[in-house]
Design an enzyme around this catalytic site. Structure first.
Site, PDB file in Angstrom:
ATOM      1  N   LYS A 245     -15.845  -7.530   5.784  1.00  0.00           N
ATOM      2  CA  LYS A 245     -14.545  -8.196   5.767  1.00  0.00           C
ATOM      3  C   LYS A 245     -14.058  -8.558   7.170  1.00  0.00           C
ATOM      4  CE  LYS A 245     -12.424  -6.624   1.475  1.00  0.00           C
ATOM      5  NZ  LYS A 245     -11.214  -6.037   0.897  1.00  0.00           N
TER       6      LYS A 245
ATOM      7  N   HIS B  47       0.838  -1.210   0.000  1.00  0.00           N
ATOM      8  CA  HIS B  47       0.000   0.000   0.000  1.00  0.00           C
ATOM      9  C   HIS B  47       0.865   1.250   0.000  1.00  0.00           C
ATOM     10  CE1 HIS B  47      -3.127  -2.602   2.243  1.00  0.00           C
ATOM     11  NE2 HIS B  47      -3.602  -2.403   1.034  1.00  0.00           N
TER      12      HIS B  47
ATOM     13  N   SER C 131      -3.043  -7.715   2.621  1.00  0.00           N
ATOM     14  CA  SER C 131      -3.421  -7.600   4.029  1.00  0.00           C
ATOM     15  C   SER C 131      -3.939  -8.936   4.557  1.00  0.00           C
ATOM     16  CB  SER C 131      -4.498  -6.530   4.216  1.00  0.00           C
ATOM     17  OG  SER C 131      -3.987  -5.259   3.928  1.00  0.00           O
TER      18      SER C 131
ATOM     19  N   ARG D 246      -1.492  -6.083  -8.446  1.00  0.00           N
ATOM     20  CA  ARG D 246      -0.435  -7.029  -8.104  1.00  0.00           C
ATOM     21  C   ARG D 246      -0.324  -8.139  -9.126  1.00  0.00           C
ATOM     22  NH1 ARG D 246      -2.935  -7.815  -2.284  1.00  0.00           N
ATOM     23  NH2 ARG D 246      -4.529  -8.401  -3.740  1.00  0.00           N
TER      24      ARG D 246
END
Length: 170
Positions: free
Chosen positions: A43, A19, A135, A97
């Site tokens: 989440k 990030h 994450s 990514r």
């Protein structure tokens, strides 16, 4: 000339070196970057919203100083395009990514473009050293006792380890 304002949204649970790489690179092309920390209870975050905002602020201060770019960190919920409009952002910054990220982001960019054709999606490829960091993996590895020190900055590392080592409530 109009100020170039960008919005980089995410849950940042926790904020990773990946990030921060994207934030640093976005700061070089913008006059102002707003890091939008999403309220996303779906989440089941490790960190509460206020702490995620605090960590992102702490970790981005050095980037703002280094680049001279104004970096604001703000919580948000609701429609991303609506938040971007509220901020006067002309760009939504997204990090990529892998190919799997591209498929999702491509669809999202198309939807956002239909909602507001004046807001551009800007994709920044993750640096090769950060392409595999997420994450979700950081939390999983930390919970299982693995070393995540190369994936997150120091303050975030300390807070993440403290969180995963807390006994489960119940």
């Amino acid at each position: 000339m109009r100020e170039r304002v960008g919005l980089y949204p995410g849950t940042f649970d926790p904020v990773t070196n990946g990030h921060l790489d994207v934030i640093g690179r976005a700061a070089r092309i913008l006059d102002k970057l707003v890091v939008g920390v999403a309220i996303n209870i779906g989440k089941s975050p490790l960190f509460p919203l206020e702490e995620r905002v605090e960590l992102v602020r702490a970790e981005t201060d050095v980037i703002a100083q280094r680049t001279g770019t104004v970096i604001e960190v703000r919580p948000f919920e609701g429609l991303l395009v609506g938040f971007a409009q509220e901020l006067g952002a002309s760009m939504i910054i997204r990090g990529l990514r892998a190919v799997t990220d591209f498929d999702y982001e491509f669809q999202m960019a198309g939807m956002n473009r239909r909602l507001d054709h004046d807001i551009e999606a800007v994709f920044l490829m993750a640096s090769e050293t950060n392409q595999f960091i997420s994450s979700r993996f950081v939390k999983e590895i930390a919970r299982l006792g693995g070393d995540v020190s190369s994936f997150v900055p120091k303050l975030t590392l300390e807070r993440t380890l403290a969180r995963v080592r807390q006994p489960a409530e119940g």
